[in-house]
Scaffold this motif. Structure first.
Motif, PDB file in Angstrom:
ATOM      1  N   LEU A  97      34.822  45.970  45.519  1.00  0.00           N
ATOM      2  CA  LEU A  97      35.913  46.570  44.742  1.00  0.00           C
ATOM      3  C   LEU A  97      36.772  45.490  44.084  1.00  0.00           C
ATOM      4  O   LEU A  97      37.186  45.644  42.928  1.00  0.00           O
ATOM      5  N   ILE A  98      37.032  44.401  44.797  1.00  0.00           N
ATOM      6  CA  ILE A  98      37.824  43.317  44.218  1.00  0.00           C
ATOM      7  C   ILE A  98      37.098  42.704  43.031  1.00  0.00           C
ATOM      8  O   ILE A  98      37.694  42.447  41.972  1.00  0.00           O
ATOM      9  N   VAL A  99      35.797  42.473  43.184  1.00  0.00           N
ATOM     10  CA  VAL A  99      35.006  41.906  42.079  1.00  0.00           C
ATOM     11  C   VAL A  99      34.994  42.856  40.889  1.00  0.00           C
ATOM     12  O   VAL A  99      35.152  42.436  39.730  1.00  0.00           O
ATOM     13  N   PHE A 100      34.847  44.162  41.153  1.00  0.00           N
ATOM     14  CA  PHE A 100      34.795  45.148  40.076  1.00  0.00           C
ATOM     15  C   PHE A 100      36.127  45.231  39.331  1.00  0.00           C
ATOM     16  O   PHE A 100      36.159  45.216  38.087  1.00  0.00           O
ATOM     17  N   ILE A 101      37.227  45.297  40.077  1.00  0.00           N
ATOM     18  CA  ILE A 101      38.548  45.390  39.439  1.00  0.00           C
ATOM     19  C   ILE A 101      38.880  44.106  38.700  1.00  0.00           C
ATOM     20  O   ILE A 101      39.444  44.140  37.589  1.00  0.00           O
ATOM     21  N   THR A 102      38.536  42.958  39.283  1.00  0.00           N
ATOM     22  CA  THR A 102      38.779  41.681  38.605  1.00  0.00           C
ATOM     23  C   THR A 102      37.975  41.594  37.310  1.00  0.00           C
ATOM     24  O   THR A 102      38.475  41.110  36.278  1.00  0.00           O
ATOM     25  N   PHE A 103      36.734  42.067  37.340  1.00  0.00           N
ATOM     26  CA  PHE A 103      35.902  42.066  36.143  1.00  0.00           C
ATOM     27  C   PHE A 103      36.524  42.923  35.042  1.00  0.00           C
ATOM     28  O   PHE A 103      36.606  42.508  33.877  1.00  0.00           O
ATOM     29  N   LEU A 104      36.997  44.125  35.404  1.00  0.00           N
ATOM     30  CA  LEU A 104      37.631  44.996  34.409  1.00  0.00           C
ATOM     31  C   LEU A 104      38.965  44.420  33.938  1.00  0.00           C
ATOM     32  O   LEU A 104      39.348  44.621  32.777  1.00  0.00           O
ATOM     33  N   ALA A 105      39.682  43.723  34.817  1.00  0.00           N
ATOM     34  CA  ALA A 105      40.939  43.101  34.400  1.00  0.00           C
ATOM     35  C   ALA A 105      40.691  42.004  33.365  1.00  0.00           C
ATOM     36  O   ALA A 105      41.552  41.730  32.527  1.00  0.00           O
ATOM     37  N   ILE A 106      39.506  41.391  33.414  1.00  0.00           N
ATOM     38  CA  ILE A 106      39.179  40.335  32.460  1.00  0.00           C
ATOM     39  C   ILE A 106      38.658  40.908  31.150  1.00  0.00           C
ATOM     40  O   ILE A 106      39.112  40.535  30.062  1.00  0.00           O
ATOM     41  N   VAL A 107      37.704  41.839  31.235  1.00  0.00           N
ATOM     42  CA  VAL A 107      37.029  42.327  30.021  1.00  0.00           C
ATOM     43  C   VAL A 107      37.535  43.697  29.575  1.00  0.00           C
ATOM     44  O   VAL A 107      37.283  44.102  28.432  1.00  0.00           O
TER      45      VAL A 107
ATOM     46  N   VAL B 113      44.561  51.950  40.738  1.00  0.00           N
ATOM     47  CA  VAL B 113      44.129  50.552  40.701  1.00  0.00           C
ATOM     48  C   VAL B 113      44.900  49.726  41.727  1.00  0.00           C
ATOM     49  O   VAL B 113      44.304  48.917  42.467  1.00  0.00           O
ATOM     50  N   MET B 114      46.217  49.912  41.822  1.00  0.00           N
ATOM     51  CA  MET B 114      46.997  49.144  42.779  1.00  0.00           C
ATOM     52  C   MET B 114      46.625  49.509  44.216  1.00  0.00           C
ATOM     53  O   MET B 114      46.503  48.636  45.088  1.00  0.00           O
ATOM     54  N   ALA B 115      46.425  50.802  44.492  1.00  0.00           N
ATOM     55  CA  ALA B 115      46.041  51.223  45.835  1.00  0.00           C
ATOM     56  C   ALA B 115      44.685  50.642  46.223  1.00  0.00           C
ATOM     57  O   ALA B 115      44.499  50.157  47.351  1.00  0.00           O
ATOM     58  N   LEU B 116      43.722  50.656  45.305  1.00  0.00           N
ATOM     59  CA  LEU B 116      42.405  50.088  45.590  1.00  0.00           C
ATOM     60  C   LEU B 116      42.473  48.580  45.802  1.00  0.00           C
ATOM     61  O   LEU B 116      41.774  48.037  46.672  1.00  0.00           O
ATOM     62  N   LEU B 117      43.306  47.911  45.027  1.00  0.00           N
ATOM     63  CA  LEU B 117      43.457  46.463  45.194  1.00  0.00           C
ATOM     64  C   LEU B 117      44.029  46.123  46.574  1.00  0.00           C
ATOM     65  O   LEU B 117      43.494  45.257  47.287  1.00  0.00           O
ATOM     66  N   MET B 118      45.088  46.787  46.961  1.00  0.00           N
ATOM     67  CA  MET B 118      45.708  46.506  48.251  1.00  0.00           C
ATOM     68  C   MET B 118      44.759  46.858  49.395  1.00  0.00           C
ATOM     69  O   MET B 118      44.628  46.099  50.369  1.00  0.00           O
ATOM     70  N   LEU B 119      44.083  47.998  49.300  1.00  0.00           N
ATOM     71  CA  LEU B 119      43.130  48.378  50.338  1.00  0.00           C
ATOM     72  C   LEU B 119      41.977  47.388  50.419  1.00  0.00           C
ATOM     73  O   LEU B 119      41.555  46.985  51.514  1.00  0.00           O
ATOM     74  N   SER B 120      41.472  46.951  49.260  1.00  0.00           N
ATOM     75  CA  SER B 120      40.321  46.046  49.237  1.00  0.00           C
ATOM     76  C   SER B 120      40.660  44.696  49.859  1.00  0.00           C
ATOM     77  O   SER B 120      39.879  44.151  50.655  1.00  0.00           O
ATOM     78  N   PHE B 121      41.813  44.145  49.512  1.00  0.00           N
ATOM     79  CA  PHE B 121      42.188  42.847  50.086  1.00  0.00           C
ATOM     80  C   PHE B 121      42.406  42.951  51.596  1.00  0.00           C
ATOM     81  O   PHE B 121      42.078  42.017  52.339  1.00  0.00           O
ATOM     82  N   ASN B 122      42.935  44.066  52.064  1.00  0.00           N
ATOM     83  CA  ASN B 122      43.094  44.245  53.502  1.00  0.00           C
ATOM     84  C   ASN B 122      41.745  44.367  54.205  1.00  0.00           C
ATOM     85  O   ASN B 122      41.559  43.844  55.314  1.00  0.00           O
TER      86      ASN B 122
END
Length: 355
Positions: free
Chosen positions: A63-73, A329-338
């Motif tokens: 999920l982190i890789v996917f969200i980071t990829f979308l944040a870039i492109v 997006v924020m909820a998924l980011l926080m959950l993924s990093f945890n």
């Protein structure tokens, strides 16, 4: 009476000549059962294997890789910009042409009026058949898809930068305090208690009121308040390791204090440090979102996840779709990093090897 001559035991042994048939190798292969593959692999390879055995940690990493990829492109996937306004196309509901035939994301939304509920579609009413907003548009006609991923990019940069800076400051402070001990440790810990006793929100708010709001200011504000936890972990690990044999050996051979701290002890506590960094990133994301929500974060026209949630909250009762993307997006980011931090904690801790 004839007396028998006694035979010396040493002479008896020396007179015997051993033969090859007297010796037989014992086959212990079935009893030892040594895992040669496990014995040969390195510590980090073992960490890698144990991490990817935990399904939740792998899901969090993906999920982190996917969200980071979308944040870039993501912001460049259409012709809109995060600050471009088109007032004639404001408050358009999400529309994806490829899914219109399925009856979803067709640009229509239900609106509550004094006479009841009605369904409206501004794309059809204004004859804009060639226009589509994947996440809809906001009150100023800005594309929410582009703004969501631009905001995710800003939030990720702030959170990761603040976490790395906090790691350097907190780790160095805690290692030095724990290594020297005595009066040095006492003074440094009293300073830490004073810094921890001041509410973080007060420090951040005053700092943002004095300095010009922006990404650098938020990173600096988080840097001043988030290093305490890292410092305590580093100090506890140093107190546990500084009397070990390898540290005493380095000191005996004439190694300097800072060489021992950063070349001998630090590599042995990198596991807890990495885990704490991963846990501090979602905290930084939430803090930045809170500051932006109350108006102390990223200035317009720039955006972050917190500022997008704040804007969507103002029109939540009339256009609820505007607040959903940044919240998800924020909820998924926080959950993924945890999830990633939890997986790293188990993979890096040898005591949890059989857990």
């Amino acid at each position: 009476m004839t007396r028998t001559k006694a035979v010396n035991p040493i002479e008896r042994v020396s007179a015997y000549t051993p033969e090859a048939a007297d010796f037989k190798l014992k086959d212990n292969a079935g009893r030892l059962e040594l895992d040669e593959n496990f014995a040969a692999q390195s510590f980090w390879k073992d960490v890698f294997i144990r991490y990817f055995r935990k399904a939740s940690a792998v899901i969090g990493l993906l999920l982190i890789v996917f969200i980071t990829f979308l944040a870039i492109v993501g912001p460049g996937m259409n012709e809109y910009t995060y600050s471009g306004q088109e007032l004639s196309q404001k408050n358009f509901a999400p529309r994806i042409k490829a899914l219109e035939k399925l009856g979803i994301f067709d640009g229509s939304e239900k609106m509550s009026t004094t006479t009841g509920t009605k369904t409206v579609n501004y794309y059809i009413e204004k004859g804009l058949d060639d226009v589509e907003y994947w996440f809809g548009s906001d009150n100023f006609g800005r594309d929410i898809w582009t703004r969501t991923w631009s905001g995710a990019r800003v939030s990720l940069i702030i959170a990761v930068a603040a976490a790395v800076i906090d790691m350097v400051i907190g780790m160095s402070y805690g290692l030095i305090s724990g290594y020297f001990g005595g009066k040095v440790d006492m003074v440094m810990q009293r300073i830490l208690e004073i810094a921890n006793g001041i509410p973080r929100l007060v420090i951040v708010t005053l700092l943002l009121l004095v300095l010009q709001p922006g990404m650098i200011t938020i990173i600096f504000a988080l840097m001043l308040t988030e290093w305490v936890g890292m410092s305590r972990i580093a100090r506890a690990e140093m107190l546990k390791l500084k009397e070990q044999e390898f540290v005493l050996a380095s000191r005996t051979l004439g190694a300097g204090s800072f060489f021992i701290i950063f070349r001998e002890v630090l590599p042995n506590i990198i596991g807890p440090i990495i885990t704490q960094v991963m846990f501090s990133i979602p905290t930084a994301i939430f803090t930045e979102a809170f500051l932006s929500f109350v108006g102390l974060g990223i200035p317009v026209p720039q955006c972050s996840l917190g500022s997008l949630i704040s804007e969507g909250f103002n029109s939540f009762t009339t256009h609820p779709y505007q607040i959903i993307p940044p919240i998800v997006v924020m909820a998924l980011l926080m959950l993924s990093f945890n999830l990633v931090a939890d997986g790293l904690r188990e993979a890096l801790d040898p005591k949890m090897k059989e857990a």
